[in-house]
Scaffold this motif. Structure first.
Motif, PDB file in Angstrom:
ATOM      1  N   UNK A 219      -0.625  -2.455 -21.867  1.00 32.22           N
ATOM      2  CA  UNK A 219      -0.036  -1.311 -21.217  1.00 32.22           C
ATOM      3  C   UNK A 219      -1.109  -0.461 -20.688  1.00 32.22           C
ATOM      4  N   UNK A 220      -0.857   0.245 -19.658  1.00 27.45           N
ATOM      5  CA  UNK A 220      -1.693   0.982 -18.977  1.00 27.45           C
ATOM      6  C   UNK A 220      -1.138   2.160 -18.099  1.00 27.45           C
ATOM      7  N   UNK A 221      -1.809   3.283 -17.562  1.00 31.47           N
ATOM      8  CA  UNK A 221      -1.202   4.027 -16.640  1.00 31.47           C
ATOM      9  C   UNK A 221      -1.533   3.557 -15.215  1.00 31.47           C
ATOM     10  N   UNK A 222      -0.830   4.367 -14.206  1.00 35.16           N
ATOM     11  CA  UNK A 222      -1.107   4.054 -12.675  1.00 35.16           C
ATOM     12  C   UNK A 222      -0.461   5.069 -11.911  1.00 35.16           C
ATOM     13  N   UNK A 223      -1.451   5.721 -11.249  1.00 36.60           N
ATOM     14  CA  UNK A 223      -0.715   7.035 -10.537  1.00 36.60           C
ATOM     15  C   UNK A 223      -0.386   6.677  -9.176  1.00 36.60           C
ATOM     16  N   UNK A 224       0.838   7.288  -8.681  1.00 31.56           N
ATOM     17  CA  UNK A 224       1.134   6.925  -7.266  1.00 31.56           C
ATOM     18  C   UNK A 224       0.339   7.885  -6.201  1.00 31.56           C
ATOM     19  N   UNK A 225      -0.556   8.574  -6.666  1.00 32.05           N
ATOM     20  CA  UNK A 225      -1.345   9.584  -5.865  1.00 32.05           C
ATOM     21  C   UNK A 225      -2.214   8.528  -4.727  1.00 32.05           C
ATOM     22  N   UNK A 226      -2.400   7.504  -4.845  1.00 33.13           N
ATOM     23  CA  UNK A 226      -3.282   6.691  -4.194  1.00 33.13           C
ATOM     24  C   UNK A 226      -2.351   6.224  -2.933  1.00 33.13           C
ATOM     25  N   UNK A 227      -1.005   6.133  -2.986  1.00 30.20           N
ATOM     26  CA  UNK A 227      -0.043   5.809  -2.003  1.00 30.20           C
ATOM     27  C   UNK A 227      -0.392   6.562  -0.574  1.00 30.20           C
ATOM     28  N   UNK A 228      -0.616   7.887  -0.603  1.00 26.99           N
ATOM     29  CA  UNK A 228      -1.054   8.669   0.397  1.00 26.99           C
ATOM     30  C   UNK A 228      -2.145   8.119   1.415  1.00 26.99           C
ATOM     31  N   UNK A 229      -3.348   7.741   0.602  1.00 24.11           N
ATOM     32  CA  UNK A 229      -4.460   7.133   1.265  1.00 24.11           C
ATOM     33  C   UNK A 229      -4.466   5.665   1.685  1.00 24.11           C
ATOM     34  N   UNK A 230      -3.774   4.763   0.796  1.00 24.58           N
ATOM     35  CA  UNK A 230      -3.840   3.409   0.855  1.00 24.58           C
ATOM     36  C   UNK A 230      -2.696   2.682   0.280  1.00 24.58           C
ATOM     37  N   UNK A 231      -1.527   2.903   1.010  1.00 19.51           N
ATOM     38  CA  UNK A 231      -0.226   2.386   0.309  1.00 19.51           C
ATOM     39  C   UNK A 231      -0.249   0.816   0.157  1.00 19.51           C
ATOM     40  N   UNK A 232      -0.927   0.102   1.257  1.00 20.31           N
ATOM     41  CA  UNK A 232      -0.638  -1.304   0.860  1.00 20.31           C
ATOM     42  C   UNK A 232      -1.585  -1.897  -0.327  1.00 20.31           C
ATOM     43  N   UNK A 233      -2.847  -1.197  -0.292  1.00 21.84           N
ATOM     44  CA  UNK A 233      -3.525  -1.520  -1.554  1.00 21.84           C
ATOM     45  C   UNK A 233      -3.033  -1.031  -2.616  1.00 21.84           C
ATOM     46  N   UNK A 234      -2.334  -0.004  -2.973  1.00 27.59           N
ATOM     47  CA  UNK A 234      -1.749   0.498  -4.004  1.00 27.59           C
ATOM     48  C   UNK A 234      -0.395  -0.514  -4.393  1.00 27.59           C
ATOM     49  N   UNK A 235       0.328  -0.943  -3.518  1.00 26.87           N
ATOM     50  CA  UNK A 235       1.204  -1.884  -3.651  1.00 26.87           C
ATOM     51  C   UNK A 235       0.883  -3.222  -4.311  1.00 26.87           C
ATOM     52  N   UNK A 236      -0.171  -3.881  -3.596  1.00 25.53           N
ATOM     53  CA  UNK A 236      -0.823  -4.971  -4.016  1.00 25.53           C
ATOM     54  C   UNK A 236      -1.518  -4.875  -5.584  1.00 25.53           C
ATOM     55  N   UNK A 237      -2.120  -3.635  -5.973  1.00 26.39           N
ATOM     56  CA  UNK A 237      -2.168  -3.449  -7.362  1.00 26.39           C
ATOM     57  C   UNK A 237      -1.226  -3.491  -8.205  1.00 26.39           C
ATOM     58  N   UNK A 238      -0.076  -2.659  -7.877  1.00 24.42           N
ATOM     59  CA  UNK A 238       1.037  -2.326  -8.865  1.00 24.42           C
ATOM     60  C   UNK A 238       1.889  -3.662  -9.093  1.00 24.42           C
ATOM     61  N   UNK A 239       1.569  -4.852  -8.213  1.00 29.62           N
ATOM     62  CA  UNK A 239       2.093  -6.005  -8.377  1.00 29.62           C
ATOM     63  C   UNK A 239       1.637  -6.969  -9.482  1.00 29.62           C
ATOM     64  N   UNK A 240       0.349  -6.517  -9.836  1.00 26.83           N
ATOM     65  CA  UNK A 240      -0.270  -7.216 -10.969  1.00 26.83           C
ATOM     66  C   UNK A 240       0.512  -6.830 -12.303  1.00 26.83           C
ATOM     67  N   UNK A 241       1.435  -5.968 -12.377  1.00 22.06           N
ATOM     68  CA  UNK A 241       2.170  -5.549 -13.603  1.00 22.06           C
ATOM     69  C   UNK A 241       3.592  -6.205 -13.555  1.00 22.06           C
ATOM     70  N   UNK A 242       4.136  -6.296 -14.890  1.00 24.04           N
ATOM     71  CA  UNK A 242       5.488  -7.103 -15.053  1.00 24.04           C
ATOM     72  C   UNK A 242       6.520  -6.141 -14.785  1.00 24.04           C
ATOM     73  N   UNK A 243       6.343  -4.681 -15.619  1.00 22.88           N
ATOM     74  CA  UNK A 243       7.288  -3.997 -15.721  1.00 22.88           C
ATOM     75  C   UNK A 243       6.777  -2.443 -15.553  1.00 22.88           C
ATOM     76  N   UNK A 244       7.526  -1.497 -14.756  1.00 26.48           N
ATOM     77  CA  UNK A 244       7.162  -0.320 -14.324  1.00 26.48           C
ATOM     78  C   UNK A 244       8.149   0.459 -15.269  1.00 26.48           C
ATOM     79  N   UNK A 245       7.506   1.512 -16.092  1.00 28.20           N
ATOM     80  CA  UNK A 245       8.288   2.595 -16.742  1.00 28.20           C
ATOM     81  C   UNK A 245       8.033   3.978 -16.122  1.00 28.20           C
ATOM     82  N   UNK A 246       9.223   4.563 -15.514  1.00 25.51           N
ATOM     83  CA  UNK A 246       9.032   5.819 -14.776  1.00 25.51           C
ATOM     84  C   UNK A 246       9.837   6.757 -15.814  1.00 25.51           C
ATOM     85  N   UNK A 247       9.097   7.601 -16.288  1.00 25.19           N
ATOM     86  CA  UNK A 247       9.620   8.454 -17.711  1.00 25.19           C
ATOM     87  C   UNK A 247       9.774   9.825 -17.316  1.00 25.19           C
TER      88      UNK A 247
END
Length: 560
Positions: A219-247
């Motif tokens: 388990x680890x954190x991930x911020x979506x702030x990087x979407x503004x600069x590099x959305x494709x790279x952010x999506x590729x990194x996020x897809x390494x995870x199996x579950x996203x928790x939006x709390x």
């Protein structure tokens, strides 16, 4: 002579049969479960987990010693279940330990257990009016290699008798031990990400959740702030995870951020949403006026949820089945006095379905929750939790005041209302919210329709939030320090995570039901003397009569 030969043949045949059966028993193993509910028959999932165990696994159970009958029953059921596990794999080594056997080390032992989070239970033993206090440790520890995990054996159920707690706990035993064996014997594989960047809960408010999830998943954190600069790279990194928790996000999502989350879902990523559609916090009421304005919160997620098949309404649920809050009512000397009042904006939700996520759960505390409306589409929707029949919605904007604790609502005002969904499981092939729409950013791998997937949406971010103690250290999720109540929030949220990530069906063991008959102590006390006569005196009398009749008949037979 022939009679002797016949007797010898019979003895030899009997001996031969016994030898054959013993040899067969040595090579052919079979246990029979004769209980009506098949409580000692392990599920296929448990059998698979145990069969894959290749190294010694030690299970230390601390239910040993002198304690009340209910705990003796829990001890017996635990022993018999663990024997079933051991019979399937000799690598499982079981030991029952009395942690308080050494009187001189008693206090030190108790302190050690409490530091590890294994809180003892003080029980009152009532034997015909004589009451004594006993300390019981309803815990076990499973260890494989250097990895250990504690196993709670007694479920906490507010207001329930010890007997009822034991029945509920026995239903939970197979899942608890199968999960523990699976956790300590296998390496972590699945990855959970905590999304940040939109005003979600700080780590200290979800610390107990993170700690609990770490046992089974990365388990680890991930911020979506990087979407503004590099959305494709952010999506590729996020897809390494199996579950996203939006709390509990409090800031609106941009269209680019929504596309990243949308494509994460379309490509098979699981999501656990805990969102508030109304801006209202309990802490905001602790001011001079004791009031604040509740108003709709725009997270820019309505179109996303609509596409997936639900609608979250910006309204508050007011439920007569409520949890209490503690308010200062005066002072006595230097100590402030607190009184508990029912707080109708904090529903106590009890599961009403048999889904494994909520099966056998106690009440779950919600706070300023919103109704969820399932919509018609191809997605399968399962309402996991809903408010009671004595609940209604309050529109926003609306003023919320602590003086509302003095209200005594009429049940007639709730007729024809109630049963508002607050947690929904969605399963199926999700369609992208940007299907047939202009994309916020160009993406070569964009897909309109995803693979089979599932998500859970909970209309209250506080369900996952733990409180802090006076030193600002996180308390156990579900524990309310003001009322000293422990709710089932932690177990519910962990079940949600396990269900979304579970590939081997471990969570389904929770649906197992056990019919455990327990002794009715009140009836025993009422008929104590009669019971003694039936169980002790009557057998002795029968034995004496049999002996007397046998003696008389024997004398008659041999006196002739």
């Amino acid at each position: 002579m022939s009679a002797k030969k016949n007797n010898f043949k019979k003895i030899a045949t009997t001996f031969l049969i016994i030898v054959v059966f013993n040899l067969a028993g040595h090579f052919v193993f079979k246990r029979f479960d004769l209980t009506a509910d098949q409580r000692y028959t392990l599920s296929q999932t448990s059998l698979k987990i145990v069969s894959e165990l290749k190294e010694p696994l030690y299970i230390d159970v601390f239910l040993e010693g002198e304690f009340p009958g209910e705990f003796k029953k829990l001890q017996t059921e635990t022993k018999q279940l663990l024997e079933e596990f051991k019979s399937q794999n000799s690598n499982i080594i079981i030991q029952f330990i009395n942690p308080l056997e050494d009187e001189e080390q008693k206090d030190k032992t108790m302190q050690s257990f409490m530091e590890r989070g294994m809180i003892p239970v003080n029980v009152t033993v009532n034997d015909k009016g004589q009451q004594t206090q006993e300390v019981v440790f309803p815990w076990a520890v499973a260890t494989c290699r250097s990895h250990s995990i504690k196993v709670p054996l007694l479920k906490n159920i507010m207001g329930a008798t010890t007997a009822k707690k034991v029945v509920s706990s026995v239903q939970h035993l197979e899942y608890a031990f199968a999960n523990a064996i699976n956790t300590v014997s296998k390496t972590k594989q699945k990855k959970v990400v905590i999304l940040n960047g939109n005003g979600e809960l700080q780590d200290r408010y979800i610390a107990d959740f993170i700690k609990s999830v770490k046992d089974n998943y990365y388990i680890g954190p991930f911020t979506l702030d990087s979407v503004a600069k590099s959305p494709n790279k952010t999506l590729k990194y996020l897809q390494k995870y199996d579950l996203a928790v939006i709390a509990k996000p409090t800031e609106a999502f941009t269209d680019e951020e929504k596309q990243v989350i949308d494509q994460f879902i379309i490509n098979g990523g699981k999501t656990l949403w805990l969102v508030d559609q109304v801006n209202m916090e309990m802490d905001s009421l602790y001011n001079e006026t004791g009031s604040n304005l509740a108003f709709a919160r725009d997270l820019n997620l309505n179109d996303m949820f609509f596409k997936y098949g639900i609608r979250l309404h910006p309204e508050l649920i007011k439920d007569l089945m409520a949890t209490p809050i503690a308010l200062a009512t005066g002072e006595q000397g230097s100590a402030t006095q607190y009184t508990q009042y029912p707080w109708f904006f904090s529903p106590m939700i009890y599961p009403s379905i048999k889904n494994p996520i909520v099966s056998n759960l106690d009440g779950i505390k919600f706070e300023f929750s919103n109704p969820i409306e399932p919509l018609k589409n191809d997605i399968k929707k399962t309402i996991l939790l809903q408010s009671s029949q004595y609940s209604k919605v309050v529109g926003t904007p609306s003023e919320i005041n602590l003086k509302m604790v003095s209200e005594r609502p009429d049940q007639k005002d709730f007729i024809g209302k109630g049963n508002y969904p607050v947690a929904v499981l969605l399963e199926g092939q999700f369609h992208s919210i940007y299907e047939n729409r202009v994309l916020p950013f160009k993406e070569n791998t964009f897909q309109n329709i995803g693979k089979e997937n599932k998500m859970i949406v909970i209309s209250d971010g506080d369900v996952i939030k733990n409180q802090l103690d006076k030193n600002f250290q996180p308390l156990e999720l579900g524990y309310d320090k003001w009322t000293n109540n422990l709710y089932a929030n932690k177990e519910f949220i962990i079940n949600c995570v396990n269900y979304l990530l579970d590939d081997n069906g471990l969570i389904n063991i929770r649906s197992k039901e056990v019919d455990l008959p327990l002794l009715d102590k009140e009836k025993v006390y009422e008929n104590y003397t009669f019971s003694q006569i039936i169980t002790v005196a009557v057998p002795i009398v029968i034995l004496l009569l049999f002996g007397l009749v046998f003696t008389i008949l024997r004398k008659r037979k041999y006196s002739k």
